[in-house]
Structures are given as C-alpha cells and as structure tokens.
Design an enzyme around this catalytic site. Sequence first.
Site, PDB file in Angstrom:
ATOM      1  NE  ARG A 223      -4.169  -1.644   0.531  1.00  0.00           N
ATOM      2  CZ  ARG A 223      -4.382  -2.769  -0.298  1.00  0.00           C
ATOM      3  NH1 ARG A 223      -3.548  -2.726  -1.438  1.00  0.00           N
ATOM      4  NH2 ARG A 223      -5.552  -3.343  -0.074  1.00  0.00           N
ATOM      5  CG  HIS A 271      -4.098  -0.520  -6.432  1.00  0.00           C
ATOM      6  ND1 HIS A 271      -4.158   0.133  -5.000  1.00  0.00           N
ATOM      7  CD2 HIS A 271      -4.240  -1.800  -5.959  1.00  0.00           C
ATOM      8  CE1 HIS A 271      -4.300  -0.753  -4.131  1.00  0.00           C
ATOM      9  NE2 HIS A 271      -4.454  -2.088  -4.740  1.00  0.00           N
TER      10      HIS A 271
HETATM   11  P1  NDP Z   1      -1.414 -11.832   4.639  1.00  0.00           P
HETATM   12  O1  NDP Z   1      -2.244 -11.215   5.612  1.00  0.00           O
HETATM   13  O2  NDP Z   1      -1.497 -13.317   3.867  1.00  0.00           O
HETATM   14  O3  NDP Z   1       0.139 -11.742   4.808  1.00  0.00           O
HETATM   15  C1  NDP Z   1       0.557 -10.605   5.562  1.00  0.00           C
HETATM   16  C2  NDP Z   1       2.030 -10.855   5.807  1.00  0.00           C
HETATM   17  O4  NDP Z   1       2.720  -9.661   6.547  1.00  0.00           O
HETATM   18  C3  NDP Z   1       2.124 -11.869   7.055  1.00  0.00           C
HETATM   19  O5  NDP Z   1       3.404 -12.756   6.679  1.00  0.00           O
HETATM   20  C4  NDP Z   1       2.634 -11.158   8.309  1.00  0.00           C
HETATM   21  O6  NDP Z   1       3.171 -11.636   9.236  1.00  0.00           O
HETATM   22  C5  NDP Z   1       3.247  -9.893   7.699  1.00  0.00           C
HETATM   23  N1  NDP Z   1       3.081  -8.758   8.725  1.00  0.00           N
HETATM   24  C6  NDP Z   1       2.030  -8.090   9.039  1.00  0.00           C
HETATM   25  N2  NDP Z   1       2.290  -7.146   9.862  1.00  0.00           N
HETATM   26  C7  NDP Z   1       3.562  -7.205  10.134  1.00  0.00           C
HETATM   27  C8  NDP Z   1       4.642  -6.463  10.747  1.00  0.00           C
HETATM   28  N3  NDP Z   1       4.317  -5.578  11.671  1.00  0.00           N
HETATM   29  N4  NDP Z   1       5.880  -6.727  10.856  1.00  0.00           N
HETATM   30  C9  NDP Z   1       6.260  -7.652   9.909  1.00  0.00           C
HETATM   31  N5  NDP Z   1       5.510  -8.525   9.144  1.00  0.00           N
HETATM   32  C10 NDP Z   1       3.940  -8.117   9.490  1.00  0.00           C
HETATM   33  O7  NDP Z   1      -1.444 -10.599   3.515  1.00  0.00           O
HETATM   34  P2  NDP Z   1      -1.520 -10.914   1.883  1.00  0.00           P
HETATM   35  O8  NDP Z   1      -0.084 -11.677   1.705  1.00  0.00           O
HETATM   36  O9  NDP Z   1      -2.683 -11.914   1.069  1.00  0.00           O
HETATM   37  O10 NDP Z   1      -1.482  -9.547   1.274  1.00  0.00           O
HETATM   38  C11 NDP Z   1      -0.619  -8.884   1.676  1.00  0.00           C
HETATM   39  C12 NDP Z   1      -1.002  -7.275   1.294  1.00  0.00           C
HETATM   40  O11 NDP Z   1      -0.779  -7.136  -0.302  1.00  0.00           O
HETATM   41  C13 NDP Z   1      -2.563  -6.968   1.392  1.00  0.00           C
HETATM   42  O12 NDP Z   1      -2.873  -6.634   2.608  1.00  0.00           O
HETATM   43  C14 NDP Z   1      -2.630  -5.830   0.470  1.00  0.00           C
HETATM   44  O13 NDP Z   1      -2.187  -4.498   1.120  1.00  0.00           O
HETATM   45  C15 NDP Z   1      -1.457  -5.978  -0.647  1.00  0.00           C
HETATM   46  N6  NDP Z   1      -2.076  -6.265  -2.083  1.00  0.00           N
HETATM   47  C16 NDP Z   1      -2.012  -5.449  -3.029  1.00  0.00           C
HETATM   48  C17 NDP Z   1      -2.335  -5.700  -4.365  1.00  0.00           C
HETATM   49  C18 NDP Z   1      -2.125  -4.766  -5.466  1.00  0.00           C
HETATM   50  O14 NDP Z   1      -2.969  -5.107  -6.446  1.00  0.00           O
HETATM   51  N7  NDP Z   1      -1.214  -3.861  -5.285  1.00  0.00           N
HETATM   52  C19 NDP Z   1      -3.604  -6.900  -4.400  1.00  0.00           C
HETATM   53  C20 NDP Z   1      -3.462  -7.657  -3.330  1.00  0.00           C
HETATM   54  C21 NDP Z   1      -2.986  -7.439  -2.191  1.00  0.00           C
HETATM   55  P3  NDP Z   1       2.787 -13.211   9.844  1.00  0.00           P
HETATM   56  O15 NDP Z   1       3.070 -14.284   8.835  1.00  0.00           O
HETATM   57  O16 NDP Z   1       3.840 -13.439  10.951  1.00  0.00           O
HETATM   58  O17 NDP Z   1       1.383 -12.974  10.380  1.00  0.00           O
HETATM   59  C1  OXD Z   2      -6.240  -6.104  -2.888  1.00  0.00           C
HETATM   60  C2  OXD Z   2      -5.976  -5.074  -3.708  1.00  0.00           C
HETATM   61  O1  OXD Z   2      -6.121  -5.944  -1.872  1.00  0.00           O
HETATM   62  O2  OXD Z   2      -6.592  -5.044  -4.904  1.00  0.00           O
HETATM   63  O3  OXD Z   2      -6.940  -7.104  -3.300  1.00  0.00           O
HETATM   64  O4  OXD Z   2      -5.080  -4.087  -3.513  1.00  0.00           O
END
Ligand code: NDP
Ligand code: OXD
Length: 308
Positions: A223, A271
């Site tokens: 983000r 995005h």
């Molecule tokens: P998940 O919830 O599956 O994974 C999140 C990861 O981030 C986990 O490994 C988690 O750690 C880690 N994390 C969270 N907070 C912290 C922290 N404070 N310090 C260290 N690590 C942290 O999310 P997704 O993989 O499904 O998606 C990630 C993000 O990708 C979404 O939230 C969204 O913002 C973005 N996204 C962007 C898109 C785009 O088109 N640009 C499309 C889809 C998603 P732990 O494993 O230990 O819980």
């Molecule tokens: C999502 C995105 O979170 O599109 O799926 O960014």
Amino acid sequence: MTILYKADPERGRQWAQFFAQKAPDVPFRVWPDIGDPAAVRYLAAWQPPADVMQTFPNLEVIFSVGAGIDQFDLSGVPPHVAVVRMTEPGIVEGMVEYVTQSVLTIHRDLFDYAALQRERVWREMPVRAAATRRVGVLGLGMLGTAVLKTLRLFGFDCAGWSRSPHEIEGVECHAGAEALDAFLARTDILVCLLPLTDATRGLIDKRVFDTLPRGASFINVGRGPHVIQQDLLDALDSGQLHAAILDVTDPEPLPVEHPFWTHPRVRLTPHIASATRPETAVDRVLDNLRRHRAGERMTGEIDRTRGY
Ligand code: NDP
Ligand code: OXD
C-alpha cells in the site's frame, strides 16, 4: 438471507451471473439495489457504507472484495461481525506475475537500458546470474510466500520478513522488528507485500533505505502509506536507491504534479498488480458461506486486534 455486493458495478454484474449459475438459491443483490436491509446478512465490499450497522442491523459477515482490509473503517462494526479478506487464487497468480516481471526488469538492467535508449546509445552491460541477486520480500503471507516460491525457480537468492517465524524451503526467513536490519542489509531488491496496519504504516522510510546496500531497488505492491514518499525520492536522488517500481501510492490516484510521474528511475502502475477474479471470488465466498453456516472458521477471516 441476502448477500449484498458493493464495489465496482461492472464486476458486480459478473458476480451476479456466477451466483445465479453456482448458487441460484442464494439471494444476491448489487448496490444500490439493497432490497430489505434487515435481510442483508452478508456484505461483499471494497468499502462498506459509513453507517453500515445502522443500515444493515442483522449483518453477520463483511467480505472484502480485495486481499486487503485496510480500506475498511471498522470503528462502528461490533466484534460479532466477522471480517474476511479475499483469498481467491486469481489474486495470487496476478501478484506472482507482477512481482516476477518487476524483479526481472531490475535484474536485467532494463531501467539502465531505457536510459541508454533515450540517448540512442548501443552499449552492453554484463549479465549477472540470478543467484548473485538477493531479493527480500516484506510479508510472508499468502502473496509474499507465493512470490518467493516463484522467484526461487529463477535461482534468485531469496529472503523474507514477517511478524512471526516462518519456514519456506530455499528462503532465508527473518521474523520480528529486531531481525529487520539484518534482512535489509542482505537485500538488493526489496519487495513490499505487507498489509497496511498501525504497525506497518510509514515503516519504509529513510532508515530502511539507508540500511539496504547502496544501489538496491524497491518494488511496492503493498500500500502507498507503507512508504515515506519524500524519503524514497531522496534515496533515489542520492543514488542510495537505484530504481523503484510502484503499483501503489499515497494518495491514489497520484496527483498529476507528483514527481514520481516523471522520475526517470520510477516506474508507475495504477494499482493493478493483481485483481480479484469474479468467478473464483464467488467460489471462495460460497465456500465461506457454507463454513459460516456450519460454525467453522472462514478462509481469510481477519484478526481485528492485529489489523490483518
Ligand atoms: P497476509 O495477511 O496473508 O500476509 C501478511 C504478511 O505480512 C504476513 O506474513 C504477516 O506476518 C506480515 N506482517 C504483518 N504485519 C507485520 C509486521 N508488523 N511486521 C512484520 N510482518 C508483518 O496478506 P497477503 O499476502 O494476502 O497480502 C498482503 C498485502 O498485499 C495486502 O494486505 C494488500 O495490502 C496488498 N495487496 C496489493 C495488491 C495490489 O494489486 N497492489 C493486491 C492484493 C494485495 P505473519 O505471517 O507473522 O502474520
Ligand atoms: C487488494 C488490492 O487488496 O487490490 O486486493 O489491493
């Protein structure tokens, strides 16, 4: 028991067709055609309406139509209402494609070749083996893990960072705030795939850029507010960072006067790194409806205290 969709209307029509095909018995409506508000138990939204609980007093589940839920204002949503992010496989495939092409663009020096092309200069640069390029992914969730598994196949030297410890074959996994600097210091191409939470907002700042090896590059598909944008520009302009590929910015859309638009070592996309695919999204929501009715935990149910 109605499921109401409130996001892009064109996609809403596609969701409606798949619901009609796959679950003709489930009443499905597309905003603003809400029907009887008291019958709305499930809401699938990119952004719920501000007064969601007043409008839909019997709401049980809010499904995000995206993988993130940071765009939700959950302050007026009581804890008994479950919040579920989208985990359908199309999002994963799209993200793996986007990050792989971005890492390869940097790895194969395409920013430098674009600059040479602008100058009409025909000059070769040495081709480095992928194994000598260290890629580091912030976030080892659904998306970060899938991306790393693919990058491994190209032979990149891969690492990841998360909140809790993980084990991924062939990937050096780091966990927790105290492990961040060691992870950054070994990373030539940094990829952000974190969720946006109070703990990750503004995380990627001057200190992070300065801890990377000089000449590292950055890909943001998480983000926009993960990054202090002026610190990113300063790092690019000082040569500390070589290049940045940004799919997300703050705000979106990016204002026309923003320096990212014209920076020669920034590549921008609006995005689009990955997008939810309606057919598989409907499959995921239907499976979660079944789980919810059976009293089981739904796939992608978020922990409201962690924020993701
Ligand atoms: P998940 O919830 O599956 O994974 C999140 C990861 O981030 C986990 O490994 C988690 O750690 C880690 N994390 C969270 N907070 C912290 C922290 N404070 N310090 C260290 N690590 C942290 O999310 P997704 O993989 O499904 O998606 C990630 C993000 O990708 C979404 O939230 C969204 O913002 C973005 N996204 C962007 C898109 C785009 O088109 N640009 C499309 C889809 C998603 P732990 O494993 O230990 O819980
Ligand atoms: C999502 C995105 O979170 O599109 O799926 O960014």
